[in-house]
Scaffold this active site. Structure first.
Site, PDB file in Angstrom:
ATOM      1  N   SER A   1       0.830  -1.211   0.000  1.00 56.62           N
ATOM      2  CA  SER A   1       0.000   0.000   0.000  1.00 56.62           C
ATOM      3  C   SER A   1       0.865   1.262   0.000  1.00 56.62           C
ATOM      4  CB  SER A   1      -0.881  -0.006   1.256  1.00 56.62           C
ATOM      5  OG  SER A   1      -1.415   1.276   1.490  1.00 56.62           O
TER       6      SER A   1
ATOM      7  N   HIS B   1     -13.593  -1.828  -1.015  1.00 51.38           N
ATOM      8  CA  HIS B   1     -12.579  -1.477  -0.021  1.00 51.38           C
ATOM      9  C   HIS B   1     -12.826  -2.222   1.303  1.00 51.38           C
ATOM     10  CE1 HIS B   1      -9.362   1.715  -0.059  1.00 51.38           C
ATOM     11  NE2 HIS B   1      -9.266   1.322   1.197  1.00 51.38           N
TER      12      HIS B   1
ATOM     13  N   TYR C   1      -2.321   5.488  -4.210  1.00 49.72           N
ATOM     14  CA  TYR C   1      -3.352   6.482  -3.941  1.00 49.72           C
ATOM     15  C   TYR C   1      -2.897   7.760  -4.634  1.00 49.72           C
ATOM     16  CZ  TYR C   1      -5.857   4.017  -0.176  1.00 49.72           C
ATOM     17  OH  TYR C   1      -6.625   3.151   0.552  1.00 49.72           O
TER      18      TYR C   1
ATOM     19  N   LYS D   1      -8.600  -0.691  -9.005  1.00 51.34           N
ATOM     20  CA  LYS D   1      -9.193  -1.296  -7.799  1.00 51.34           C
ATOM     21  C   LYS D   1     -10.349  -0.452  -7.279  1.00 51.34           C
ATOM     22  CE  LYS D   1      -7.820  -2.815  -3.163  1.00 51.34           C
ATOM     23  NZ  LYS D   1      -8.370  -1.867  -2.224  1.00 51.34           N
TER      24      LYS D   1
ATOM     25  N   THR E   1      -5.993   2.618  -6.810  1.00 49.33           N
ATOM     26  CA  THR E   1      -7.232   2.565  -6.022  1.00 49.33           C
ATOM     27  C   THR E   1      -8.121   3.750  -6.353  1.00 49.33           C
ATOM     28  OG1 THR E   1      -6.131   1.350  -4.275  1.00 49.33           O
ATOM     29  CG2 THR E   1      -8.173   2.479  -3.672  1.00 49.33           C
TER      30      THR E   1
HETATM   31  C1  LIG Z   1      -6.842  -2.515   7.610  1.00 51.45           C
HETATM   32  C2  LIG Z   1      -7.072  -2.279   6.159  1.00 51.45           C
HETATM   33  C3  LIG Z   1      -6.351  -1.298   5.502  1.00 51.45           C
HETATM   34  C4  LIG Z   1      -6.543  -1.087   4.132  1.00 51.45           C
HETATM   35  N1  LIG Z   1      -5.767  -0.168   3.470  1.00 51.45           N
HETATM   36  C5  LIG Z   1      -5.870  -0.069   2.119  1.00 51.45           C
HETATM   37  C6  LIG Z   1      -4.959   0.746   1.392  1.00 51.45           C
HETATM   38  O1  LIG Z   1      -4.063   1.357   1.949  1.00 51.45           O
HETATM   39  N2  LIG Z   1      -5.123   0.820   0.041  1.00 51.45           N
HETATM   40  C7  LIG Z   1      -6.108   0.129  -0.622  1.00 51.45           C
HETATM   41  O2  LIG Z   1      -6.222   0.230  -1.846  1.00 51.45           O
HETATM   42  N3  LIG Z   1      -6.952  -0.667   0.059  1.00 51.45           N
HETATM   43  C8  LIG Z   1      -6.854  -0.797   1.397  1.00 51.45           C
HETATM   44  N4  LIG Z   1      -7.689  -1.640   2.071  1.00 51.45           N
HETATM   45  C9  LIG Z   1      -8.670  -2.449   1.313  1.00 51.45           C
HETATM   46  C10 LIG Z   1      -8.063  -3.788   0.898  1.00 51.45           C
HETATM   47  O3  LIG Z   1      -7.109  -3.614  -0.124  1.00 51.45           O
HETATM   48  C11 LIG Z   1      -9.128  -4.747   0.368  1.00 51.45           C
HETATM   49  O4  LIG Z   1      -9.899  -4.081  -0.590  1.00 51.45           O
HETATM   50  C12 LIG Z   1     -10.029  -5.293   1.462  1.00 51.45           C
HETATM   51  O5  LIG Z   1      -9.309  -5.522   2.647  1.00 51.45           O
HETATM   52  C13 LIG Z   1     -10.662  -6.585   1.009  1.00 51.45           C
HETATM   53  O6  LIG Z   1     -11.550  -7.061   1.968  1.00 51.45           O
HETATM   54  P1  LIG Z   1     -11.193  -8.169   3.080  1.00 51.45           P
HETATM   55  O7  LIG Z   1     -10.405  -7.464   4.143  1.00 51.45           O
HETATM   56  O8  LIG Z   1     -12.536  -8.598   3.552  1.00 51.45           O
HETATM   57  O9  LIG Z   1     -10.394  -9.265   2.416  1.00 51.45           O
HETATM   58  C14 LIG Z   1      -7.513  -1.848   3.443  1.00 51.45           C
HETATM   59  C15 LIG Z   1      -8.246  -2.832   4.119  1.00 51.45           C
HETATM   60  C16 LIG Z   1      -8.023  -3.051   5.467  1.00 51.45           C
HETATM   61  C17 LIG Z   1      -8.801  -4.139   6.166  1.00 51.45           C
END
Ligand SMILES: Cc1cc2nc3c(=O)[nH]c(=O)nc-3n(C[C@H](O)[C@H](O)[C@H](O)COP(=O)(O)O)c2cc1C
Length: 382
Positions: free
Chosen positions: A109, A278, A132, A254, A158
């Site tokens: 990330s 997300h 981002y 994404k 994203t």
């Molecule tokens: C704690 C956390 C932080 C996240 N940070 C980002 C991020 O920095 N960039 C991003 O594109 N998605 C981020 N996401 C979304 C994840 O990439 C992903 O879409 C999501 O976790 C998928 O769902 P799941 O946790 O049920 O597998 C984050 C998700 C979580 C749980």
């Protein structure tokens, strides 16, 4: 219980709850507002029913596949997550190593604790980088160049975070990186001694891709105002062009959750889209990822690779997404729980659990090759 004894992702989640300070555990285990979409992502997988088949040769099964032309030992990538180095010291570096050894892609990330260069220094195969788009375009251009210089083989752009969704738990917990030293925060950390010991052994405790790279962010006091102001609310389809040109490699979009947006992405030159909300952290009330997947595959699946994330908690969930036409899937919280529970060994355990569940489910559905899964393996009307 050790991570090796964990049989399910839920077991790892409970281990992480006991090992990671509350504010960071809840940062992972939370969704926006009522958390309705966060819950629906998981619950809707249970509504999809598998066709059980018998007396089919189950020998020589294969989970190997490809995502955007890259060979993967199973079509399950590590999703980009911010603050990962707060679930466990040096978390991104450990998770990237576990993914590399397992043969699946790791996505770093923008909001990671370990920097692009840190992760590069401990891996030997290319990883993916999630971008981002910030208002400080020089910073973004530089970030793209750094990902290129590190040999990243895909850029994951994203699209669903132009402004931040609100998570009540984070506000109540006063989340920050590095953590603040109020009595409440100190207590949360003091009750997690192994986490603290590991943290004392690393210098990586804030956003490694940002501090020292973005203008005006030389130290931590300037960081929080910079990040909250920087996400670009004007980002548009046109911006994909300059990002794609600057990057020049494989591009994944994404955060697509709508057929119309999926069709728009066809003209963007991207190699794949990720059906995603997300992880239920942005628009509460949005549909679950798995419920939108079939229509999005029907809309664009013959012209572009479609991936999915959100709510995957088992290899069965992976299989269901593949049956609906996803060429790849991503796990966010499952790997974070493994990481929090036991560092690199915990992430490895997450992947092992998912692989085993995927393999056994595929066999009991009467299939031997993950690439042959289709809607034919699902019930239409049960
Ligand atoms: C704690 C956390 C932080 C996240 N940070 C980002 C991020 O920095 N960039 C991003 O594109 N998605 C981020 N996401 C979304 C994840 O990439 C992903 O879409 C999501 O976790 C998928 O769902 P799941 O946790 O049920 O597998 C984050 C998700 C979580 C749980």
């Amino acid at each position: 219980m050790s991570v090796e004894q964990a049989l399910t992702i839920a077991d790892l989640k409970e281990q992480a709850r006991r090992r990671v300070p509350k504010m960071f555990f809840e940062y992972a285990d939370s969704g926006a507002w009522t958390e309705g979409t966060y819950r629906a992502n998981e619950e809707d997988f249970h509504k999809v029913k598998l066709r059980q088949r018998v007396l089919v040769d189950m020998t020589n099964r294969s989970l190997a596949s490809e995502m955007i032309g890259e060979k993967v030992s199973m079509p399950v990538a590590i999703a980009p997550t911010g603050f990962t180095g707060m679930q466990h010291a040096d978390g991104e570096m450990l998770a990237a190593q576990a993914a590399e050894e397992f043969g699946v892609p790791f996505t770093l990330s923008t909001m990671s604790i370990c920097s692009i260069e840190d992760v590069r220094s401990v891996t030997s195969k290319p990883f993916w980088f999630q971008l981002y788009v910030m208002q400080d375009r020089d910073f973004v251009l530089n970030l793209i160049d750094r990902a290129k210089a590190a040999g990243c083989s895909a850029l994951v752009l994203t699209l669903d975070l132009q402004i931040l969704g609100q998570r009540h738990k984070d506000l109540r917990n006063g989340l920050s990186a590095p953590p603040r030293f109020t009595p409440k925060h100190l207590w949360q950390m003091a009750t997690r001694p192994f986490w603290c010991l590991d943290m004392l052994g690393t210098k990586r405790r804030t956003f490694g891709n940002i501090v020292g790279h973005a203008k005006g962010v030389g130290d931590l006091s300037s960081l929080s105002s910079w990040t909250s102001e920087q996400f670009d609310p004007q980002l548009s389809w046109k911006d994909i062009e300059w990002i794609r040109d600057r990057w020049g490699g494989k591009l994944i979009l994404k955060g697509i959750l709508d057929e119309e947006d999926a069709r728009m992405s066809l003209g963007s030159g991207a190699d794949a889209i990720i059906v995603s909300n997300h992880g239920g952290r942005q628009l509460d009330g949005a549909a679950s990822s798995i419920s939108m997947l079939p229509r999005i595959v029907d809309a664009v699946g013959d012209k572009m690779e479609v991936h999915l994330d959100g709510g995957i908690r088992s290899g069965q969930d992976v299989l269901k997404a593949l049956c609906y036409g996803a060429k790849g899937t991503y796990i966010g919280r499952p790997f974070l729980y493994g990481l929090g529970a036991g560092g690199k060994a915990g992430v490895r355990r997450t992947l092992e659990i998912i692989r085993k569940e995927l393999d056994i489910t595929m066999a009991l559905c009467g299939e031997r090759d993950v690439k042959n899964l289709s809607r034919n393996n699902l019930h239409k009307d049960v």
